[in-house]
Design a protein around this motif. Structure first.
Motif, short mmCIF file in Angstrom:
data_model
loop_
_atom_site.label_atom_id
_atom_site.label_comp_id
_atom_site.label_asym_id
_atom_site.label_seq_id
_atom_site.Cartn_x
_atom_site.Cartn_y
_atom_site.Cartn_z
N PRO A 162 0.94 -1.15 -0.14
CA PRO A 162 0.07 -0.01 -0.12
C PRO A 162 0.84 1.31 0.01
N MET A 163 0.23 2.27 -0.42
CA MET A 163 0.98 3.60 -0.38
C MET A 163 1.27 3.80 1.21
N ASN A 164 2.43 4.52 1.41
CA ASN A 164 2.70 4.91 2.84
C ASN A 164 3.52 6.17 2.48
N ALA A 165 4.18 7.04 3.70
CA ALA A 165 4.76 8.13 3.60
C ALA A 165 6.23 7.81 4.48
N PHE A 166 7.12 8.36 3.90
CA PHE A 166 8.39 8.25 4.66
C PHE A 166 8.57 9.36 5.51
N TRP A 167 8.86 9.29 6.83
CA TRP A 167 9.27 10.50 7.35
C TRP A 167 10.22 10.39 8.59
N VAL A 168 11.23 11.32 8.50
CA VAL A 168 12.35 11.47 9.64
C VAL A 168 12.10 12.91 10.20
N PRO A 169 11.33 13.06 11.04
CA PRO A 169 10.73 14.55 11.58
C PRO A 169 12.25 15.47 11.62
N GLN A 170 13.15 15.09 12.34
CA GLN A 170 14.22 15.95 12.69
C GLN A 170 15.17 16.14 11.55
N LEU A 171 14.95 15.34 10.36
CA LEU A 171 15.84 15.74 9.22
C LEU A 171 15.15 16.29 7.96
N GLY A 172 13.47 16.13 8.02
CA GLY A 172 13.17 16.81 6.94
C GLY A 172 11.59 16.47 6.93
N GLY A 173 10.75 16.97 6.10
CA GLY A 173 9.30 16.34 5.62
C GLY A 173 9.25 15.18 5.14
N MET A 174 7.93 14.83 5.05
CA MET A 174 7.59 13.32 4.61
C MET A 174 7.50 13.44 2.98
N GLU A 175 7.68 12.23 2.63
CA GLU A 175 7.43 12.16 1.22
C GLU A 175 6.66 10.67 0.97
N TYR A 176 5.99 10.80 -0.10
CA TYR A 176 5.09 9.47 -0.22
C TYR A 176 5.82 8.42 -0.80
N THR A 177 5.40 7.11 -0.57
CA THR A 177 5.80 6.09 -1.31
C THR A 177 4.57 5.46 -1.96
N MET A 178 4.66 5.18 -3.33
CA MET A 178 3.57 4.95 -3.83
C MET A 178 4.12 3.40 -4.98
N PRO A 179 3.16 2.27 -5.04
CA PRO A 179 3.31 1.47 -6.06
C PRO A 179 3.52 1.94 -7.34
N GLY A 180 4.64 1.46 -8.13
CA GLY A 180 4.66 2.09 -9.48
C GLY A 180 5.41 3.29 -9.76
N MET A 181 5.81 4.14 -8.83
CA MET A 181 6.39 5.28 -8.63
C MET A 181 7.48 5.37 -7.89
N ILE A 182 8.50 6.50 -8.60
CA ILE A 182 9.66 6.49 -7.72
C ILE A 182 9.62 8.00 -7.26
N MET A 183 9.59 8.38 -5.93
CA MET A 183 9.71 9.57 -5.32
C MET A 183 10.91 9.79 -4.76
N ARG A 184 11.41 11.36 -4.84
CA ARG A 184 12.73 11.63 -4.42
C ARG A 184 12.93 12.43 -3.19
N LEU A 185 13.51 12.06 -2.32
CA LEU A 185 13.49 13.22 -1.11
C LEU A 185 15.07 13.39 -0.73
N TRP A 186 15.34 14.44 -0.59
CA TRP A 186 16.94 14.97 -0.15
C TRP A 186 16.78 15.08 1.30
N LEU A 187 17.62 14.33 2.11
CA LEU A 187 17.90 15.01 3.69
C LEU A 187 19.41 15.20 3.77
N GLN A 188 19.72 15.50 4.92
CA GLN A 188 21.01 15.48 5.28
C GLN A 188 21.06 15.73 6.81
N ALA A 189 22.02 14.88 7.39
CA ALA A 189 22.12 15.26 8.96
C ALA A 189 23.41 15.98 9.15
N ASP A 190 23.41 16.98 9.88
CA ASP A 190 24.63 17.95 10.30
C ASP A 190 25.48 17.36 11.26
N LYS A 191 24.93 16.43 12.18
CA LYS A 191 25.45 15.77 13.41
C LYS A 191 25.21 14.56 13.71
#
Length: 288
Positions: A162-191
């Motif tokens: 099923p469709m879901n959403a990938f989320w790491v609150p301290q690193l950035g906002g969420m992005e959906y994961t969907m069947p048959g699709m590729i979504m891109r999310l840029w994140l970075q940790a400074d420490k």
């Protein structure tokens, strides 16, 4: 996403979004504070005026308020309560659009202008677990991933379920994961640290267990971890992958390899209507 949603679903009972650990999280926190400030510009005067109106114009014995049955409008007030919201929406829309488009590019570190090669991680959401594949390192993990600090990370997201959403609150906002699709999310940790992650879309009985950790370490520690996984962890066979894709709850796992083109096959198996979009994204991955 509204401010109230962020406040109520920040994970682990803490307001993690107010403790960013990277440039993406910091940029989005600035947007949250802007939303709060602009909302206060409206809410605080309205509450004050509500109290004044209730007290001044309430029906009471001996009231000397002027009776004006033919009163219909006040141009000054109408200008005020139309112009202010228009200005607020204009400011919020402009800043949001600018920041949103900026976050589609690799994060920039003002203190370190050196161009750093991004790390690509392919993420597949399943029932009820997260699979992380490192295409350049040829290793994989389940329900946790390790990233180097001060290095942009390109998460390529899809779903084998099923469709879901990938989320790491301290690193950035969420992005959906969907069947048959590729979504891109840029994140970075400074420490360095261990950052809580969770699925943001309800997906049934085991949804509460769709938690994962993002562990940020120095580049040297990250490379040592990759070597350790490659040398000491078992391989992820196609049969084990197919079994993992079935609804189940798993703990953290590590693998020294994964089936060839596992990520691409999941995307393409959903049909051809997204093929052109997916091929463009896959070409983008291979060029990194």
């Amino acid at each position: 996403m509204g401010v109230s949603t962020l406040l109520l679903t920040s994970g682990c009972g803490q307001l993690l979004v107010f403790h960013p650990a990277g440039p993406v999280g910091q940029s989005e926190l600035q947007l949250i504070w802007l939303q709060i400030a602009l909302t206060a510009v409206v809410i605080i005067p309205v509450l004050i005026l509500l109290a004044i109106i209730v007290i001044r114009y309430r029906d009471r014995p001996g009231s000397k308020a002027v009776y004006r049955p033919d009163w219909s409008e006040n141009r000054t007030l109408e200008i005020i309560w139309w112009v202010i919201p228009i200005i607020i929406v204009g400011i919020l829309g402009t800043v949001t659009a600018k920041k949103t488009f900026a976050l589609t590019q690799p994060p920039k570190n003002p203190s370190n202008p050196t161009v750093v090669q991004p790390l690509t991680i392919e993420v597949t959401s399943m029932d009820w677990k997260w699979l992380f594949q490192y295409p350049n390192q040829q290793i994989a993990t389940v329900n946790y991933c390790v990233i180097p600090t001060n290095r942009p990370v390109q998460f390529m997201l899809t779903s084998n379920g099923p469709m879901n959403a990938f989320w790491v609150p301290q690193l950035g906002g969420m992005e959906y994961t969907m069947p048959g699709m590729i979504m891109r999310l840029w994140l970075q940790a400074d420490k360095p640290g261990i950052y809580y992650g969770h699925g943001g879309n309800f997906t049934g009985q085991g949804f509460a267990q769709m938690q994962f950790n993002v562990q940020a370490e120095s580049e040297q520690q990250f490379n040592a971890w990759v070597a350790s996984i490659a040398n000491n962890s078992p391989q992820l066979t196609q049969g084990e992958y197919d079994k993992m894709a079935q609804p189940s709850i798993l703990g953290q796992m590590s693998f020294s390899s994964f089936p060839p083109n596992a990520f691409e096959n999941v995307v393409m198996s959903e049909g051809g209507k997204y093929m052109k979009h997916d091929q463009v994204m896959m070409n983008s991955i291979s060029s990194k």
